[in-house]
Design a protein around this motif. Structure first.
Motif, PDB file in Angstrom:
ATOM      1  N   PRO A 250      76.383  27.482  45.790  1.00  0.00           N
ATOM      2  CA  PRO A 250      76.093  28.557  44.777  1.00  0.00           C
ATOM      3  C   PRO A 250      77.420  28.595  43.778  1.00  0.00           C
ATOM      4  O   PRO A 250      78.618  28.116  44.238  1.00  0.00           O
ATOM      5  CB  PRO A 250      76.233  30.025  45.621  1.00  0.00           C
ATOM      6  CG  PRO A 250      75.862  29.604  46.879  1.00  0.00           C
ATOM      7  CD  PRO A 250      76.513  28.441  47.259  1.00  0.00           C
TER       8      PRO A 250
ATOM      9  N   ASP B 240      73.439  31.557  35.061  1.00  0.00           N
ATOM     10  CA  ASP B 240      71.845  31.239  35.519  1.00  0.00           C
ATOM     11  C   ASP B 240      71.340  30.407  34.696  1.00  0.00           C
ATOM     12  O   ASP B 240      70.796  29.252  35.097  1.00  0.00           O
ATOM     13  CB  ASP B 240      71.132  32.235  35.950  1.00  0.00           C
ATOM     14  CG  ASP B 240      71.781  33.262  36.973  1.00  0.00           C
ATOM     15  OD1 ASP B 240      72.722  32.874  37.810  1.00  0.00           O
ATOM     16  OD2 ASP B 240      71.426  34.528  37.082  1.00  0.00           O
TER      17      ASP B 240
ATOM     18  N   LEU C 110      73.072  26.553  34.527  1.00  0.00           N
ATOM     19  CA  LEU C 110      72.912  25.882  35.631  1.00  0.00           C
ATOM     20  C   LEU C 110      71.597  25.659  36.052  1.00  0.00           C
ATOM     21  O   LEU C 110      71.319  24.383  36.627  1.00  0.00           O
ATOM     22  CB  LEU C 110      73.740  26.494  36.892  1.00  0.00           C
ATOM     23  CG  LEU C 110      75.221  26.673  36.574  1.00  0.00           C
ATOM     24  CD1 LEU C 110      75.768  27.251  37.848  1.00  0.00           C
ATOM     25  CD2 LEU C 110      75.973  25.427  36.434  1.00  0.00           C
ATOM     26  N   GLU C 111      70.859  26.682  36.001  1.00  0.00           N
ATOM     27  CA  GLU C 111      69.449  26.355  36.246  1.00  0.00           C
ATOM     28  C   GLU C 111      68.306  25.697  35.370  1.00  0.00           C
ATOM     29  O   GLU C 111      67.536  25.074  35.515  1.00  0.00           O
ATOM     30  CB  GLU C 111      68.849  27.642  36.906  1.00  0.00           C
ATOM     31  CG  GLU C 111      69.509  28.157  37.933  1.00  0.00           C
ATOM     32  CD  GLU C 111      69.067  29.718  38.691  1.00  0.00           C
ATOM     33  OE1 GLU C 111      68.160  30.137  37.951  1.00  0.00           O
ATOM     34  OE2 GLU C 111      69.922  30.384  39.244  1.00  0.00           O
ATOM     35  N   ALA C 112      68.850  26.075  34.119  1.00  0.00           N
ATOM     36  CA  ALA C 112      67.937  25.456  33.051  1.00  0.00           C
ATOM     37  C   ALA C 112      68.394  24.522  32.323  1.00  0.00           C
ATOM     38  O   ALA C 112      68.197  23.978  31.166  1.00  0.00           O
ATOM     39  CB  ALA C 112      67.191  26.829  32.167  1.00  0.00           C
TER      40      ALA C 112
ATOM     41  N   GLN D  14      74.178  21.668  47.463  1.00  0.00           N
ATOM     42  CA  GLN D  14      74.443  22.431  46.304  1.00  0.00           C
ATOM     43  C   GLN D  14      75.102  23.906  46.750  1.00  0.00           C
ATOM     44  O   GLN D  14      74.401  24.491  47.469  1.00  0.00           O
ATOM     45  CB  GLN D  14      73.324  22.689  45.259  1.00  0.00           C
ATOM     46  CG  GLN D  14      72.768  21.444  44.941  1.00  0.00           C
ATOM     47  CD  GLN D  14      73.523  21.023  43.696  1.00  0.00           C
ATOM     48  OE1 GLN D  14      74.245  21.692  42.969  1.00  0.00           O
ATOM     49  NE2 GLN D  14      73.703  19.477  43.683  1.00  0.00           N
TER      50      GLN D  14
ATOM     51  N   ASN E 282      74.165  38.541  43.391  1.00  0.00           N
ATOM     52  CA  ASN E 282      72.894  37.684  43.640  1.00  0.00           C
ATOM     53  C   ASN E 282      72.283  38.065  44.910  1.00  0.00           C
ATOM     54  O   ASN E 282      72.878  38.700  45.650  1.00  0.00           O
ATOM     55  CB  ASN E 282      73.410  36.273  43.782  1.00  0.00           C
ATOM     56  CG  ASN E 282      73.770  35.613  42.535  1.00  0.00           C
ATOM     57  OD1 ASN E 282      73.468  35.772  41.514  1.00  0.00           O
ATOM     58  ND2 ASN E 282      74.953  34.799  42.711  1.00  0.00           N
TER      59      ASN E 282
ATOM     60  N   ARG F 108      70.299  33.516  47.150  1.00  0.00           N
ATOM     61  CA  ARG F 108      71.204  32.778  46.291  1.00  0.00           C
ATOM     62  C   ARG F 108      72.701  32.858  46.291  1.00  0.00           C
ATOM     63  O   ARG F 108      73.440  32.510  45.666  1.00  0.00           O
ATOM     64  CB  ARG F 108      70.765  33.288  44.699  1.00  0.00           C
ATOM     65  CG  ARG F 108      69.268  32.857  44.242  1.00  0.00           C
ATOM     66  CD  ARG F 108      69.021  33.745  43.024  1.00  0.00           C
ATOM     67  NE  ARG F 108      67.642  33.218  42.355  1.00  0.00           N
ATOM     68  CZ  ARG F 108      67.580  32.329  41.562  1.00  0.00           C
ATOM     69  NH1 ARG F 108      68.522  31.699  40.882  1.00  0.00           N
ATOM     70  NH2 ARG F 108      66.158  31.842  41.342  1.00  0.00           N
TER      71      ARG F 108
ATOM     72  N   LYS G 214      63.714  32.603  29.697  1.00  0.00           N
ATOM     73  CA  LYS G 214      64.607  32.546  28.819  1.00  0.00           C
ATOM     74  C   LYS G 214      64.687  33.749  28.132  1.00  0.00           C
ATOM     75  O   LYS G 214      65.705  34.517  27.792  1.00  0.00           O
ATOM     76  CB  LYS G 214      64.630  31.172  28.434  1.00  0.00           C
ATOM     77  CG  LYS G 214      65.739  30.990  27.366  1.00  0.00           C
ATOM     78  CD  LYS G 214      65.628  29.764  26.804  1.00  0.00           C
ATOM     79  CE  LYS G 214      66.694  29.565  25.389  1.00  0.00           C
ATOM     80  NZ  LYS G 214      66.585  28.519  24.424  1.00  0.00           N
TER      81      LYS G 214
ATOM     82  N   HIS H   1      66.146  37.245  38.257  1.00  0.00           N
ATOM     83  CA  HIS H   1      65.891  35.793  38.278  1.00  0.00           C
ATOM     84  C   HIS H   1      64.476  35.436  38.017  1.00  0.00           C
ATOM     85  O   HIS H   1      64.051  34.268  37.907  1.00  0.00           O
ATOM     86  CB  HIS H   1      66.490  35.563  39.520  1.00  0.00           C
ATOM     87  CG  HIS H   1      67.849  35.657  40.095  1.00  0.00           C
ATOM     88  ND1 HIS H   1      68.527  36.812  40.426  1.00  0.00           N
ATOM     89  CD2 HIS H   1      68.790  34.864  39.682  1.00  0.00           C
ATOM     90  CE1 HIS H   1      69.826  36.668  40.592  1.00  0.00           C
ATOM     91  NE2 HIS H   1      70.032  35.399  40.140  1.00  0.00           N
TER      92      HIS H   1
END
Length: 904
Positions: free
Chosen positions: A684, A409, A412-414, A682, A597, A601, A364, A360
């Protein structure tokens, strides 16, 4: 169906010849029931039941009919009457007892059991009564009443049989033990393996430490020997176990894990360094060297990773990698294992790497590099599984899953949607090698649904081959998205499938209880009752029932049948709320997905509680909406305005009060829902699914639906008071027509935009467009049902005024503006729906014209086979969108036909 009709016809002939033959009438009723004529069947059954038949054929036939109608309480009435007429019948008394058992009437079961024992003094009947007392104690709200009345009485009844030397069977002894257990409430110990013993041992020792317990000065500690009550004794005990294990030829995991558990518990007490048990990092490393090639190694160590300092995590992983036998890395390939044991060891390290959060923290490019490496390892690992059966999983499947989790990941995160498509490709490929891998299927279901594509999910879920209770625990994965993504036929099918399980279970569990009574398996009865209660109080059951009825109204009302007929066929009553709100149970399996995770998380208990809160609020909104709609047909046009006595007789006045009350409740729940949504919680990705509540508010559907119900109330007020002296009400209603039309246009505006677009070689999806379209369809349907009511009120008034105008030609009668307002409103609705239908056609054309072959998705794909799945995945999503648009468009066209009939 043809056979059923033929049998019904034969029953008709017999009834014609022998009008007093009760059984033939019941058989005819069964035929009517099975051909969908429930009302006629029930009427015929009532005729026979009113005669209180005592012939066995009629009673059995009526029992079958009532079970099919899901009315088991009526069976008790049958046999109550039969027992009164034939008081010495063992068979009828027995049937009466079992009928009470089906509906859980424990008090009456107790009485029926004793009545049966007096007629035929057999032990089983006596103990039926005893068991019914125990069930009264278990179900009693007052625990004191249970312990002071029901259980003592049950105990005295059994002791009486013991003293009279009448105990005949083991089951009768077991029931005595059941009573004593309920009295004494003994400590239950899990003794499935050594590890459970260790946990129980630690619980006991540390409780004694907390209580500062010390042994008596004289005598033995206990009958079993000395009691351990200090940390020193616990430490020595564990060290002794490890010494014994080291001398044994068979390696045992328990002692080593127990040492780590003891360190954890000592640290909780603040005794970090007082007892020299070793460094957790070193102990875990030694454990890995012993058991790293076992699949259980990761799950064993997972529990204790919090003992590692965060600064030591990278060092720990490198230490583990140092003992994994891998080949030398090449230019295009990483260091690979030579056998399955080495593969398992490396997999354990990779899983721990993710669990410790090391993936994590990567950027990228680093994450993409890891994904490529994991997929190369996955491909290489397939070599070890060539001889695996289709029902077996590949040894390297976890590499693929871990790669997919990293891609998720990134998505959803980037906001890298390309990563979602790549994840689908890898999972689809993985499924070809491991067709039975449930995790592949579950992740595919989740990702396809989040992208707005439901069509591929149906077969995926079906292939999971969910069994029995799993329809309750994981069924939400399917039913959550079917309707919101516009797949109405599939939604209806999935709801029916789930409801069949719940309804059949109600019947089946009753039979299990009866069999337990018959064969003396008394200890199983509380388990069966608890299981039945668990399912009857299931949150998922309540949700599916509510959504199924709303869906049926959406698909049928004012299309193939009137709203009134649809509501009648469902036996809906706005005054009745059959959802057990206080006892609702969340039976969802929210840990069904494998997760690596880190704790911060991962899904937490707080997430589960928040999800249940959200699900309950949304269910209340949907349930109240359903009840409000179900009250519509009962609000008839008052033939004689201002005749309050007549309307009260007809129940119309009380019904509008019910609707006002429901509307107040809805406002309160909507307020709670808005506050919940404002918290922007939010979950997971691998945790609970969010409800549709946020979309309900953001799409504008909430405001529209509420406004339409207020319009309903005002229109009823106009109907009650007549057109004279109601200019204020008429003006208010006219303004409501305009406002509602504007609100609907705003809902439509949220539906505008593409569903898919190709830009710079990337595919971007907008599933919210689809969900907003579905909200529009639901909202316009409710608006049209309310508009139909408005039409039924205004039409007679206009006809009366037109008649008066014709009779009195010399008097000019001015038509109230309300008629023009309504006509303009209906015209506006018709134009709006036409525009939405055209918009959907445009979306379909754009979808068909998309050039998906221009997409670039190959930056992480390492094999030609993976590239082959690119078109498969894209095609499935595109096809699903087209299917959804087609079903939504067809339904809106039917609504358009409905609105054309509302011209007064």
């Amino acid at each position: 169906m043809a056979i059923i009709k033929w049998r019904s016809q034969q029953a008709d002939k017999i009834v014609e010849k022998h009008k007093d033959l009760h059984c033939a009438k019941v058989l005819k009723a069964i035929g009517l029931q099975r051909t969908g004529k429930q009302d006629e069947a029930f009427t015929l059954a009532k005729e026979v039941a009113a005669l209180e038949p005592t012939d066995d054929n009629s009673l059995q036939a009526l029992t079958i009919l009532y079970r099919e109608m899901h009315r088991p309480e009526l069976v008790t009435k049958l046999y109550e009457a039969a027992v009164k007429k034939v008081p010495n019948s063992e068979e009828y008394h027995s049937h009466l007892f079992m009928a009470y058992a089906r509906v859980g009437e424990y008090k009456k079961m107790q009485q029926a059991g004793m009545a049966l024992y007096k007629i035929v003094p057999k032990n089983p009947y006596y103990f039926w009564s005893v068991m019914s007392l125990i069930m009264q104690s278990i179900s009693a709200q007052d625990e004191n009443l249970s312990k002071t009345m029901f259980l003592p009485l049950a105990e005295r009844m059994v002791e009486k049989m013991v003293k009279e030397d009448k105990i005949e069977a083991e089951a009768e002894v077991m029931i005595y033990g059941l009573i004593l257990n309920k009295f004494k409430n003994p400590l239950e110990m899990t003794i499935s393996d050594d590890w459970q013993f260790y946990l129980t041992y630690f619980d006991s020792v540390f409780q004694l430490i907390d209580e500062a317990w010390t042994p008596p000065a004289e005598g033995e500690h206990s009958l079993e020997g000395d009691v351990h009550y200090s940390a020193e004794e616990a430490v020595k005990f564990i060290e002794d176990r490890i010494t014994e294990e080291s001398k044994s030829s068979r390696h045992l995991r328990g002692p080593h894990l127990a040492k780590l558990e003891l360190i954890r518990r000592l640290r909780r007490q603040g005794w970090n360094d007082e007892y020299k048990l070793g460094n957790p990092e070193e102990l875990m490393f030694q454990y890995f060297k012993k058991f790293g090639d076992k699949p259980c190694c990761f799950t064993d160590l997972k529990v204790f990773v919090d003992l590692l300092p965060s600064t030591e995590c990278t060092k720990f992983i490198n230490q583990l990698l140092g003992v994994v036998p891998l080949s030398a890395p090449k230019e295009d390939k990483p260091a690979l294992p030579a056998d399955i044991k080495a593969l398992q060891q490396h997999l354990c390290v990779v899983q721990l790497t993710r669990l410790l959060g090391l993936y994590h923290t990567m950027d990228k490019n680093q994450q993409l590099t890891v994904v490529r490496e994991l997929m190369l390892r996955y491909q290489h690992g397939l070599e070890f599984g060539k001889s695996c059966l289709k029902t077996e999983l590949q040894f390297s499947d976890y590499y693929c899953l871990l790669a997919v989790h990293i891609l998720i990941d990134m998505w959803l995160e980037a906001g890298e949607e390309r990563a979602a498509w790549q994840a689908l490709i890898l999972l689809e490929e993985g499924l070809t090698h491991s067709p039975s891998n449930a995790q592949f299927k579950l992740l595919l279901v989740r990702i396809y649904c989040l992208l707005g594509a439901f069509e591929p999910v149906v077969d995926l879920y079906s292939s999971l081959d969910a069994k029995h209770i799993q329809h309750d625990t994981i069924g939400y994965l399917l039913t959550r998205y079917a309707e919101p993504l516009g797949q109405y036929a599939a939604a209806s099918q999935s709801c029916n499938f789930a409801l069949r399980f719940f309804h059949s279970n109600q019947k089946d569990t009753s039979e299990y209880i009866i069999q337990a009574y018959k064969y003396g398996a008394f200890e199983k009865i509380p388990e069966f009752i608890a299981f039945r209660n668990r399912l009857n109080s299931s949150l998922h059951f309540a949700q599916v029932r509510t959504e199924r009825m709303l869906l049926d109204l959406l698909l049928e009302a004012n299309i193939s049948t009137s709203l009134e007929e649809s509501i009648k066929s469902m036996s809906l009553n706005p005054e009745e709320d059959d959802i057990p709100w206080k006892d609702l149970r969340d039976n969802r399996d929210l840990n069904v997905f494998f997760s690596w995770n880190p704790k911060d998380r991962d899904i937490s208990e707080d997430h589960k509680k928040l999800s249940l809160e959200e699900e309950t609020i949304w269910l209340r909104i949907r349930s109240l909406t359903l009840r409000l709609v179900s009250g519509l047909p009962s609000l008839r046009h008052a033939v004689e305005p201002k005749n309050s006595e007549k309307t009260t007789e007809n129940g119309v006045s009380s019904r509008i009060d019910t609707i006002r009350s429901l509307l107040q409740q809805l406002e309160a729940v909507l307020d709670a829902g808005k506050k919940f949504v404002e918290r922007k919680i939010q979950y997971p990705f691998l945790g609970p699914l969010p409800t549709r509540m946020a979309g309900f508010f953001s799409s504008g559907s909430c405001q529209c639906q509420t406004s339409s119900f207020y319009l309903l109330v005002d229109m009823h007020e106009l109907d009650t008071n007549g057109l004279e002296d109601t200019s204020e009400i008429q003006e208010r209603i006219g303004n409501q027509f305009k406002s509602l039309l504007e609100q609907l246009k705003e809902v439509f505006n949220k539906c505008k935009g593409d569903l898919m677009e190709v830009k710079d070689g990337s595919l971007k999806t907008y599933p919210n467009t689809l969900e907003n379209l579905v909200f529009f369809v639901e909202t316009i349907s409710i608006v049209l049902w309310v508009s139909s009511y408005c039409d039924s009120v205004l039409r007679p008034y206009k006809l009366n005024l037109q008649k008066k105008k014709k009779k009195k030609k010399e008097i000019s009668i001015i038509m109230p503006s309300i008629f023009t307002s309504f006509q303009d409103y209906v015209t506006g609705l018709q134009m709006l729906i036409s525009n939405v239908v055209d918009h959907i056609k445009g979306l379909e054309i754009l979808l068909t014209a998309l050039k998906l072959e221009e997409l670039i998705l190959e930056d992480i794909l390492v094999s030609q086979e993976e590239r082959r799945f690119t078109k498969t995945v894209q095609g499935k999503v595109q096809s699903s969108y087209q299917h959804s648009l087609q079903e939504i468009g067809e339904l809106l066209k039917k609504r358009l036909e409905t609105i054309k009939k509302l011209k007064i």
